[in-house]
Scaffold this motif. Structure first.
Motif, PDB file in Angstrom:
ATOM      1  N   GLY A  93      48.539  40.966  47.975  1.00 42.01           N
ATOM      2  CA  GLY A  93      48.006  42.249  48.431  1.00 42.01           C
ATOM      3  C   GLY A  93      47.006  42.827  47.447  1.00 42.01           C
ATOM      4  N   VAL A  94      47.270  42.642  46.151  1.00 41.45           N
ATOM      5  CA  VAL A  94      46.324  43.072  45.117  1.00 41.45           C
ATOM      6  C   VAL A  94      45.017  42.285  45.252  1.00 41.45           C
ATOM      7  N   GLN A  95      45.149  40.995  45.508  1.00 42.69           N
ATOM      8  CA  GLN A  95      43.965  40.146  45.692  1.00 42.69           C
ATOM      9  C   GLN A  95      43.134  40.634  46.880  1.00 42.69           C
ATOM     10  N   PHE A  96      43.815  40.935  47.977  1.00 38.88           N
ATOM     11  CA  PHE A  96      43.136  41.440  49.168  1.00 38.88           C
ATOM     12  C   PHE A  96      42.442  42.764  48.855  1.00 38.88           C
ATOM     13  N   SER A  97      43.138  43.638  48.137  1.00 37.35           N
ATOM     14  CA  SER A  97      42.561  44.940  47.772  1.00 37.35           C
ATOM     15  C   SER A  97      41.339  44.785  46.881  1.00 37.35           C
ATOM     16  N   LEU A  98      41.394  43.832  45.970  1.00 37.45           N
ATOM     17  CA  LEU A  98      40.248  43.579  45.096  1.00 37.45           C
ATOM     18  C   LEU A  98      39.029  43.179  45.917  1.00 37.45           C
ATOM     19  N   HIS A  99      39.212  42.227  46.829  1.00 34.83           N
ATOM     20  CA  HIS A  99      38.087  41.807  47.661  1.00 34.83           C
ATOM     21  C   HIS A  99      37.613  42.942  48.569  1.00 34.83           C
ATOM     22  N   ALA A 100      38.539  43.706  49.108  1.00 30.71           N
ATOM     23  CA  ALA A 100      38.164  44.823  49.984  1.00 30.71           C
ATOM     24  C   ALA A 100      37.384  45.882  49.208  1.00 30.71           C
ATOM     25  N   TYR A 101      37.819  46.185  47.992  1.00 25.38           N
ATOM     26  CA  TYR A 101      37.129  47.181  47.178  1.00 25.38           C
ATOM     27  C   TYR A 101      35.679  46.768  46.906  1.00 25.38           C
ATOM     28  N   PHE A 102      35.484  45.533  46.512  1.00 25.31           N
ATOM     29  CA  PHE A 102      34.122  45.069  46.233  1.00 25.31           C
ATOM     30  C   PHE A 102      33.291  44.970  47.509  1.00 25.31           C
ATOM     31  N   PHE A 103      33.941  44.663  48.625  1.00 22.94           N
ATOM     32  CA  PHE A 103      33.226  44.587  49.898  1.00 22.94           C
ATOM     33  C   PHE A 103      32.763  45.971  50.349  1.00 22.94           C
ATOM     34  N   VAL A 104      33.658  46.939  50.290  1.00 21.26           N
ATOM     35  CA  VAL A 104      33.346  48.292  50.775  1.00 21.26           C
ATOM     36  C   VAL A 104      32.327  48.985  49.869  1.00 21.26           C
ATOM     37  N   THR A 105      32.495  48.832  48.568  1.00 20.57           N
ATOM     38  CA  THR A 105      31.581  49.516  47.642  1.00 20.57           C
ATOM     39  C   THR A 105      30.281  48.744  47.415  1.00 20.57           C
ATOM     40  N   LYS A 106      30.212  47.522  47.954  1.00 21.61           N
ATOM     41  CA  LYS A 106      29.030  46.666  47.817  1.00 21.61           C
ATOM     42  C   LYS A 106      28.673  46.402  46.354  1.00 21.61           C
ATOM     43  N   LEU A 107      29.708  46.362  45.509  1.00 23.40           N
ATOM     44  CA  LEU A 107      29.498  46.025  44.104  1.00 23.40           C
ATOM     45  C   LEU A 107      29.306  44.523  43.964  1.00 23.40           C
ATOM     46  N   VAL A 108      28.557  44.141  42.970  1.00 20.14           N
ATOM     47  CA  VAL A 108      28.358  42.720  42.679  1.00 20.14           C
ATOM     48  C   VAL A 108      29.510  42.279  41.775  1.00 20.14           C
ATOM     49  N   PRO A 109      30.243  41.239  42.183  1.00 21.84           N
ATOM     50  CA  PRO A 109      31.344  40.778  41.328  1.00 21.84           C
ATOM     51  C   PRO A 109      30.834  40.331  39.969  1.00 21.84           C
ATOM     52  N   GLY A 110      31.525  40.776  38.953  1.00 22.80           N
ATOM     53  CA  GLY A 110      31.147  40.426  37.588  1.00 22.80           C
ATOM     54  C   GLY A 110      32.349  39.909  36.821  1.00 22.80           C
ATOM     55  N   ARG A 111      32.335  40.159  35.524  1.00 21.02           N
ATOM     56  CA  ARG A 111      33.397  39.656  34.658  1.00 21.02           C
ATOM     57  C   ARG A 111      34.749  40.271  34.995  1.00 21.02           C
ATOM     58  N   THR A 112      34.814  41.573  35.214  1.00 23.37           N
ATOM     59  CA  THR A 112      36.081  42.229  35.544  1.00 23.37           C
ATOM     60  C   THR A 112      36.668  41.659  36.824  1.00 23.37           C
ATOM     61  N   TYR A 113      35.827  41.491  37.820  1.00 21.89           N
ATOM     62  CA  TYR A 113      36.263  40.903  39.087  1.00 21.89           C
ATOM     63  C   TYR A 113      36.846  39.512  38.851  1.00 21.89           C
ATOM     64  N   ALA A 114      36.155  38.697  38.080  1.00 22.77           N
ATOM     65  CA  ALA A 114      36.617  37.332  37.822  1.00 22.77           C
ATOM     66  C   ALA A 114      37.934  37.320  37.071  1.00 22.77           C
ATOM     67  N   ILE A 115      38.077  38.195  36.093  1.00 22.58           N
ATOM     68  CA  ILE A 115      39.323  38.245  35.318  1.00 22.58           C
ATOM     69  C   ILE A 115      40.489  38.653  36.199  1.00 22.58           C
ATOM     70  N   VAL A 116      40.322  39.736  36.957  1.00 23.81           N
ATOM     71  CA  VAL A 116      41.404  40.205  37.826  1.00 23.81           C
ATOM     72  C   VAL A 116      41.717  39.158  38.891  1.00 23.81           C
ATOM     73  N   ASN A 117      40.692  38.603  39.493  1.00 23.86           N
ATOM     74  CA  ASN A 117      40.869  37.582  40.524  1.00 23.86           C
ATOM     75  C   ASN A 117      41.666  36.394  39.979  1.00 23.86           C
ATOM     76  N   ASN A 118      41.288  35.905  38.803  1.00 25.82           N
ATOM     77  CA  ASN A 118      41.969  34.755  38.216  1.00 25.82           C
ATOM     78  C   ASN A 118      43.391  35.086  37.774  1.00 25.82           C
ATOM     79  N   LEU A 119      43.607  36.261  37.190  1.00 30.90           N
ATOM     80  CA  LEU A 119      44.957  36.646  36.788  1.00 30.90           C
ATOM     81  C   LEU A 119      45.895  36.759  37.983  1.00 30.90           C
ATOM     82  N   VAL A 120      45.403  37.351  39.052  1.00 32.22           N
ATOM     83  CA  VAL A 120      46.241  37.480  40.251  1.00 32.22           C
ATOM     84  C   VAL A 120      46.519  36.112  40.856  1.00 32.22           C
TER      85      VAL A 120
END
Length: 113
Positions: free
Chosen positions: A56-83
């Motif tokens: 669910g955290v993974q889904f929320s991460l992708h949804a947050y970046f999708f809705v805000t139209k942010l470009v995934p960066g280092r923070t995104y990669a770290i959280v994505n990989n940790l989850v």
């Protein structure tokens, strides 16, 4: 299911243009989270519930970046990989715990009636 979704992610990343990937990624994350939900409800297992929450955290991460139209960066990669690693570790530890409990139940002497 995790392996199938991982393969689907690779296929999406290879076949879908980069700008169109967020929606398929959200769908795949949602399918995986729902499959963990079904398993958690069916077996009332705490470890499957924990894995479901991580997904669910993974889904929320992708949804947050999708809705805000942010470009995934280092923070995104770290959280994505940790989850992702947390999910895989949860599946591994839960499977080992179930196997151990099954072996213990088989080797326990039967109770007299």
């Amino acid at each position: 299911m995790t392996l199938l979704i991982s393969v689907a992610f690779v296929i999406v990343n290879e076949l879908v243009p980069e700008m169109a990937r967020p929606v398929p990624h959200l769908v795949l994350d949602g399918v995986l989270a729902l499959s963990f939900l079904v398993l958690a409800v069916r077996y009332a297992s705490l470890w499957i519930g924990a894995v479901m929450l991580l997904q669910g955290v993974q889904f929320s991460l992708h949804a947050y970046f999708f809705v805000t139209k942010l470009v995934p960066g280092r923070t995104y990669a770290i959280v994505n990989n940790l989850v992702t690693w947390g999910t895989l570790l949860g599946i591994l530890l839960g499977t080992l715990a179930v196997l151990r409990a099954t072996r213990a139940a088989r080797s326990a002497p039967a109770l007299p009636r």
